[in-house]
Scaffold this active site. Structure first.
Site, PDB file in Angstrom:
ATOM      1  N   MET A   1      24.305   9.008   1.795  1.00 58.82           N
ATOM      2  CA  MET A   1      24.180  10.282   2.494  1.00 58.82           C
ATOM      3  C   MET A   1      24.451  10.104   3.984  1.00 58.82           C
ATOM      4  O   MET A   1      25.058  10.966   4.618  1.00 58.82           O
ATOM      5  CB  MET A   1      22.796  10.881   2.251  1.00 58.82           C
ATOM      6  CG  MET A   1      22.678  12.320   2.682  1.00 58.82           C
ATOM      7  SD  MET A   1      23.879  13.409   1.864  1.00 58.82           S
ATOM      8  CE  MET A   1      22.955  13.955   0.429  1.00 58.82           C
TER       9      MET A   1
ATOM     10  N   LYS B   1     -17.242  -0.644   5.968  1.00 60.31           N
ATOM     11  CA  LYS B   1     -17.699  -1.646   5.004  1.00 60.31           C
ATOM     12  C   LYS B   1     -19.208  -1.620   4.815  1.00 60.31           C
ATOM     13  O   LYS B   1     -19.705  -1.787   3.696  1.00 60.31           O
ATOM     14  CB  LYS B   1     -17.247  -3.037   5.459  1.00 60.31           C
ATOM     15  CG  LYS B   1     -17.464  -4.099   4.383  1.00 60.31           C
ATOM     16  CD  LYS B   1     -16.798  -5.418   4.732  1.00 60.31           C
ATOM     17  CE  LYS B   1     -16.952  -6.397   3.570  1.00 60.31           C
ATOM     18  NZ  LYS B   1     -16.349  -7.706   3.892  1.00 60.31           N
TER      19      LYS B   1
ATOM     20  N   PHE C   1     -11.191  -6.933  13.851  1.00 59.01           N
ATOM     21  CA  PHE C   1     -10.126  -7.399  12.963  1.00 59.01           C
ATOM     22  C   PHE C   1      -9.816  -6.328  11.912  1.00 59.01           C
ATOM     23  O   PHE C   1     -10.717  -5.797  11.276  1.00 59.01           O
ATOM     24  CB  PHE C   1     -10.546  -8.699  12.269  1.00 59.01           C
ATOM     25  CG  PHE C   1      -9.505  -9.201  11.302  1.00 59.01           C
ATOM     26  CD1 PHE C   1      -8.242  -9.587  11.752  1.00 59.01           C
ATOM     27  CD2 PHE C   1      -9.771  -9.263   9.940  1.00 59.01           C
ATOM     28  CE1 PHE C   1      -7.275 -10.032  10.865  1.00 59.01           C
ATOM     29  CE2 PHE C   1      -8.808  -9.709   9.050  1.00 59.01           C
ATOM     30  CZ  PHE C   1      -7.559 -10.093   9.508  1.00 59.01           C
ATOM     31  N   GLN C   2      -8.551  -6.031  11.766  1.00 56.25           N
ATOM     32  CA  GLN C   2      -8.063  -5.012  10.831  1.00 56.25           C
ATOM     33  C   GLN C   2      -8.701  -3.645  11.065  1.00 56.25           C
ATOM     34  O   GLN C   2      -8.956  -2.898  10.130  1.00 56.25           O
ATOM     35  CB  GLN C   2      -8.233  -5.468   9.369  1.00 56.25           C
ATOM     36  CG  GLN C   2      -7.313  -6.648   9.041  1.00 56.25           C
ATOM     37  CD  GLN C   2      -7.188  -6.936   7.557  1.00 56.25           C
ATOM     38  OE1 GLN C   2      -8.120  -6.672   6.786  1.00 56.25           O
ATOM     39  NE2 GLN C   2      -6.054  -7.484   7.167  1.00 56.25           N
TER      40      GLN C   2
ATOM     41  N   GLU D   1       0.813  -1.229   0.000  1.00 57.28           N
ATOM     42  CA  GLU D   1       0.000   0.000   0.000  1.00 57.28           C
ATOM     43  C   GLU D   1       0.840   1.270   0.000  1.00 57.28           C
ATOM     44  O   GLU D   1       0.391   2.313  -0.476  1.00 57.28           O
ATOM     45  CB  GLU D   1      -0.964   0.004   1.187  1.00 57.28           C
ATOM     46  CG  GLU D   1      -2.119  -0.987   1.046  1.00 57.28           C
ATOM     47  CD  GLU D   1      -1.794  -2.360   1.620  1.00 57.28           C
ATOM     48  OE1 GLU D   1      -0.612  -2.596   1.952  1.00 57.28           O
ATOM     49  OE2 GLU D   1      -2.705  -3.191   1.737  1.00 57.28           O
TER      50      GLU D   1
END
Lengths: 163, 590
Positions: B494, B177, B127-128, B65
Site C-alpha cells: 500500500m 503488586k 524498576f518497570q 504483549e
C-alpha cells in the site's frame, strides 16, 4: 462563541486529567478550567470556558458527557446565569500611586488585602470583563503580578445542577 | 466509592476470604471468562501464582504483549464476548498499548489487567514502572488504578460492565503488586448487577425520531443504507437484513461492517469509501436519503467532506451520541442500540409501507445496475504471475466463504474486503480504525481458540506478518490449525501504491529487502510451510493446506509485485472522483 460549561464529576483521581486530555487530544480551545470538591465530597464541580462554533461546542459537550467520570453537565451559556471570577493583583504602590490605587480599588469595589511600603495586593471578584477593566485601569508599569481563578458560574433561578 | 452497589439480595453472598491475586482469578471466573491472553512478569507474579494454583482458568501464553491484546481483541470480535489480557507493569503495559489503541479505534470490548509497581513506590521511577493509567488514557474507554484490595472485585466488575455496554471499548485495570499480596486476605463477593450514576448507556431510540426517519425512507427516491461496525458490535445483523430486504433499498458497508448484511445478496453494493466499489461510491454521491447505521463517517469512507453525499438528507443511528454530527451534519439523529432501533424502524415501515406491487425504487436500481455494469473490480489475470485478487478469489472458492478471516493491514486487507464476500457478521476480523500492521496473526489466534472447529485463516502481507511473527510459537504451543495466506509481493504494497501514484514512483523504503524464507521459518516453528508461485498451482495448494485440519499451514504466495488496489479515491477527493483500474478504462471519472 464563548461558552461556560459546568460539569459534575466523580471526585476520583485522574478525573481532571481526563478532561484536560480530552481537550488537548481533540484540539479544542480551553480558556480556563477550575475545579474543586462540592458539598458532596464524592463530587467535584468543574467550570470550563471554551470557544468554538456551534458544532464544535456541541461535540465538546458530547465528548465531556462520554467520559465515564462525568455525572452531569450544563452549558450555562444557554440560559441566564451568573459568572464570577476572583483575581489578586500585586501592584507597585509608592508615593502618589498609593492614593491613586486605593481610589481605583474603591471604584471597582476591590479590597486591598496586603500592604507593604512599596506594594499592595488587591483582591477583586466579578465577571471576567470587570477584572479585565481593572487591569486596564491600573497605570502602566505598576502591575507586578496577576493571578486569576478562572470563571465559575451558576444558573439563575431555583433550578440547580445537582444529582 | 461513588457508585450504587448491587442490591444485597442480588449479590453473591459469600464469606470467602481471598487475597488480591486470588480475587483477580476468581473475578475472571465469575465473569465467565474463557481465555486470558497474557505474559508474566514481576508485578503480576502473585496473580500468575494464583492462576497456577487455581488451575481452572485457561491462560494463553503469547510471545509479546502486543499479541496478547490483539489475540484478546480477535477473540472478542469473533465472539462478541469481552476479550481479556493480563500483562506486567512497565514494558508489559507499553507493549500492550498498540493492541489497546487498536481495540479502542474499532470499539472492541476488552479488559486489560496490567501489573503495577507496589503502591508505596509509585512515582519513584521504580524498576518497570510506567504511568499506565496516564499512557493508556487517550486510547481506552476508561481505566482504573486499584489502590486498595477491598476495591478490586468491584473495580473488575465495573471494568467488564463499561467495556461491554453502550459503545464497547477497552478498559484497563492497573493493579499494583502489593494489592495482590497473597498474605492479605479480604472478604470476597462479586456483584452481578452494577449501576453507576455517571454511566448509563442508552437502549431504545427516540420514537418520534424513528418515525421521522421512516417518513423520510418512505418518500426516498434514491435511498442507500450505509452501515458500519456498529451493526456487528450491536448484534443488529438480523434486524438490518430484515429491514433492508423489506425496503428493497441498496446497501453499502464500511470495512468494519462487512458481513453484517450478506455480501453475496444482490442488494449489497460492495464496500464504500477509498477502495469501495464504483457502484457504492456513486450511489453515495447521488443518494437523496442516506440511512447511516452504526457507522462513524470516517475520512476513509467520506472522502472530502464538502463533496460527501451532496444531495442527501441523512438519518444517523448510533449508540454513541458523540459519533453523531461529529464529521458530517445529519438531519435525523437517533441515539440508541442499533438492533433495537432497526427493529422499531422495521415495524413502523411495515405498517406504513404502501401496498404496491411495484418493485421499490426501480429507477434508482436501473441507474445502479448501469454503474455495476462497469465491473469495477475486474483485473487482468492473464499474466504468468499470481494476481493477489485471484489468490483471494481462490481462497473464497476453496473455503466456501465460511472462514473466520483475520487480516493484517495493507493491500491484502483491501483485496480481502473486495474479493471475499462474507455472509455472516464477525467473520471478518481486521484493524480498520488504527490500521495496525501485525494485528492479523494474533487476532487469528483469538478467533481459533474461540472456535476450535472452525476454519480460521490470516490473510497478510510480507511486511505485516513480520510485525508479530513471534506468534508462530504460540500457534505451535497450543496446536492451533490456523492457515496463513501471505500475499508476498516483496513490498509494503500500500505504501508502494501511494508512492507510485502520488510520489512519482519514488519508492522510499517500501521495498522489503532480505525477506526470510517463510517456508523454512514456519518449519522451524514446527509448522507446515508452502511456497506457491504459479496461478495454476494455487487452488490445489490451498485445498491441500485446508485439508490439513489439525496443522498450522503457512502459504507463502508469490504475487505480482506491482498490482494496485482499485478503485481508489485519493485522499481529499469526493466519491465521484474515483481512479479506476488502468486495465479497465485508463481514465479518471469526473
Amino acid at each position: 462563541m464563548r461558552h461556560i460549561i459546568a460539569v459534575l464529576l466523580e471526585n476520583e483521581a485522574g478525573a481532571l486529567s481526563r478532561v484536560a486530555g480530552l481537550f488537548s487530544a481533540r484540539g479544542y480551545n480551553i480558556e480556563s478550567l477550575t475545579v474543586a470538591p462540592t458539598d458532596d465530597p464524592t463530587l467535584s464541580r468543574m467550570t470550563l470556558v471554551t470557544t468554538g462554533n456551534d458544532e464544535i461546542v456541541e461535540q465538546i459537550k458530547k465528548q465531556l458527557n462520554k467520559l465515564i467520570d462525568t455525572v452531569k453537565l450544563l452549558d450555562l451559556s444557554e440560559g441566564p446565569h451568573i459568572e464570577r471570577e476572583m483575581m489578586m493583583v500585586k501592584v507597585r504602590a509608592e508615593r502618589d500611586d498609593r492614593e491613586e490605587l486605593k481610589r481605583l480599588a474603591d471604584i471597582f469595589r476591590a479590597k486591598i488585602i496586603d500592604v507593604t511600603d512599596t506594594s499592595y495586593v488587591v483582591e477583586l471578584t466579578g465577571a471576567s470583563k470587570k477584572l479585565d477593566a481593572f487591569i486596564d485601569a491600573v497605570p502602566e508599569g505598576l502591575i507586578i503580578e496577576v493571578v486569576r481563578s478562572g470563571p465559575t458560574g451558576i444558573a439563575r433561578g431555583e433550578k440547580g445542577l445537582s444529582l | 466509592m461513588a457508585l450504587t452497589e448491587a442490591q444485597p439480595e442480588e449479590a453473591r453472598v459469600t464469606t470467602t476470604q481471598l487475597s488480591g491475586a486470588e480475587i483477580v482469578i476468581q473475578a475472571l471466573i465469575d465473569e465467565g471468562v474463557e481465555y486470558v491472553f497474557g505474559y508474566p512478569g514481576g508485578a503480576v507474579l502473585h496473580i500468575y501464582d494464583a492462576l497456577f494454583k487455581r488451575g481452572s482458568l485457561k491462560h494463553i501464553l503469547v510471545r509479546h504483549e502486543q499479541a496478547a491484546a490483539h489475540a484478546a481483541d480477535g477473540y472478542a470480535r469473533a465472539t462478541g464476548k469481552c476479550g481479556v489480557c493480563l500483562v506486567t507493569s512497565g514494558p508489559g503495559a507499553t507493549n500492550a498499548v498498540t493492541g489497546i489503541a487498536t481495540a479502542y479505534m474499532d470499539s472492541v470490548p476488552m479488559v486489560i489487567l496490567t501489573g503495577q509497581v507496589p503502591t508505596p513506590v509509585i512515582g519513584s521511577d521504580a524498576f518497570q514502572e510506567v504511568d499506565t493509567v496516564g499512557i493508556t488514557r487517550p486510547c481506552v474507554k476508561h481505566n482504573f488504578l486499584v489502590k486498595d484490595v477491598k476495591d478490586l472485585a468491584i473495580t473488575i466488575r465495573k471494568a467488564f460492565y463499561i467495556a461491554t455496554t453502550g459503545r464497547p471499548g477497552p478498559v484497563v485495570v492497573d493493579i499494583p503488586k502489593d494489592v495482590t499480596d497473597p498474605g492479605i486476605k479480604v472478604p470476597y463477593s462479586y456483584p452481578r448487577e452494577i449501576k453507576m450514576r455517571s454511566y448509563s448507556p442508552v437502549e431504545k431510540g427516540h420514537h418520534g425520531q424513528i418515525k421521522r426517519a421512516v417518513d423520510l425512507m418512505l418518500e426516498a427516491k434514491r435511498p442507500v443504507f450505509y452501515t458500519g461496525g456498529g451493526v456487528v458490535l450491536g448484534e443488529g445483523s438480523a434486524q438490518l437484513t430484515e429491514l433492508v430486504r423489506a425496503t428493497g433499498f441498496p446497501i453499502t458497508s464500511t470495512l468494519m461492517g462487512l458481513g453484517a448484511y450478506p455480501m453475496t445478496d444482490p442488494q449489497f453494493l460492495g464496500m464504500l469509501g477509498m477502495h469501495g466499489t464504483y457502484e457504492a461510491n456513486m450511489a453515495m454521491h447521488e443518494t437523496d436519503v442516506l440511512i447511516a447505521v452504526g457507522a462513524r463517517f470516517d475520512d476513509r469512507v467520506t472522502g472530502k467532506i464538502e463533496h460527501f453525499c451532496p444531495h442527501a438528507r441523512i438519518v444517523h443511528v448510533d449508540v454513541d451520541p458523540s459519533s453523531i454530527a461529529k464529521n458530517v451534519k445529519v438531519d435525523i439523529p437517533i441515539v440508541g442500540q442499533v438492533a433495537s432501533v432497526l427493529a422499531d424502524m422495521l415495524r413502523l415501515y411495515q405498517e406504513r409501507k404502501p401496498k404496491s406491487s411495484e418493485p421499490p425504487v426501480a429507477d434508482w436500481w436501473a441507474k445502479i445496475d448501469q454503474w455495476r455494469g462497469l465491473d469495477c473490480l475486474k483485473y487482468d489475470g492473464s499474466g504468468s504471475a499470481i494476481k493477489p485478487q485471484f489468490a483471494v478469489e481462490t481462497l473464497y472458492k476453496v473455503t466456501n466463504g465460511e472462514l473466520y478471516l483475520a487480516s493484517d493491514v495493507g493491500q491484502h486487507q483491501m483485496f480481502a474486503a473486495q474479493f471475499y464476500p462474507f455472509d455472516k457478521p464477525r467473520r471478518w476480523i481486521n484493524s480498520g480504525g488504527l490500521g495496525t500492521m501485525g494485528y492479523g496473526l494474533p487476532a487469528a489466534i483469538g478467533a481459533q481458540l474461540a472456535y476450535p472447529d472452525a476454519q480460521v485463516a490470516c490473510i497478510t502481507g510480507d511486511a505485516s506478518i513480520l510485525m508479530c511473527i513471534q506468534e508462530l510459537a504460540t500457534c505451535q504451543q497450543y496446536q492451533l490449525p490456523i492457515k496463513v495466506l501471505l500475499l508476498n509481493n516483496g513490498y509494503m504494497g500500500m505504501v508502494r501504491q501511494w508512492q507510485e501514484l502520488f510520489y512519482e514512483s519514488r519508492y522510499s523504503h517500501s521495498y522489503v529487502d532480505a525477506l526470510p524464507d517463510f517456508v523454512k521459518l514456519s518449519e522451524s516453528f514446527g509448522h507446515v510451510g508452502m511456497r506457491i508461485e504459479r496461478p495454476a498451482d494455487l487452488e490445489d495448494a490451498m485445498r491441500e493446506a485446508f485439508a490439513m485440519k489439525d496443522r498450522f499451514v503457512f502459504m507463502d504466495v508469490i504475487v505480482d509485485p506491482t498490482e494496485n488496489v482499485y478503485p481508489m479515491i485519493a485522499a481529499g477527493k469526493g466519491h465521484h472522483e474515483m481512479h479506476l483500474s488502468p486495465s479497465l478504462t485508463d481514465r479518471e471519472l469526473a
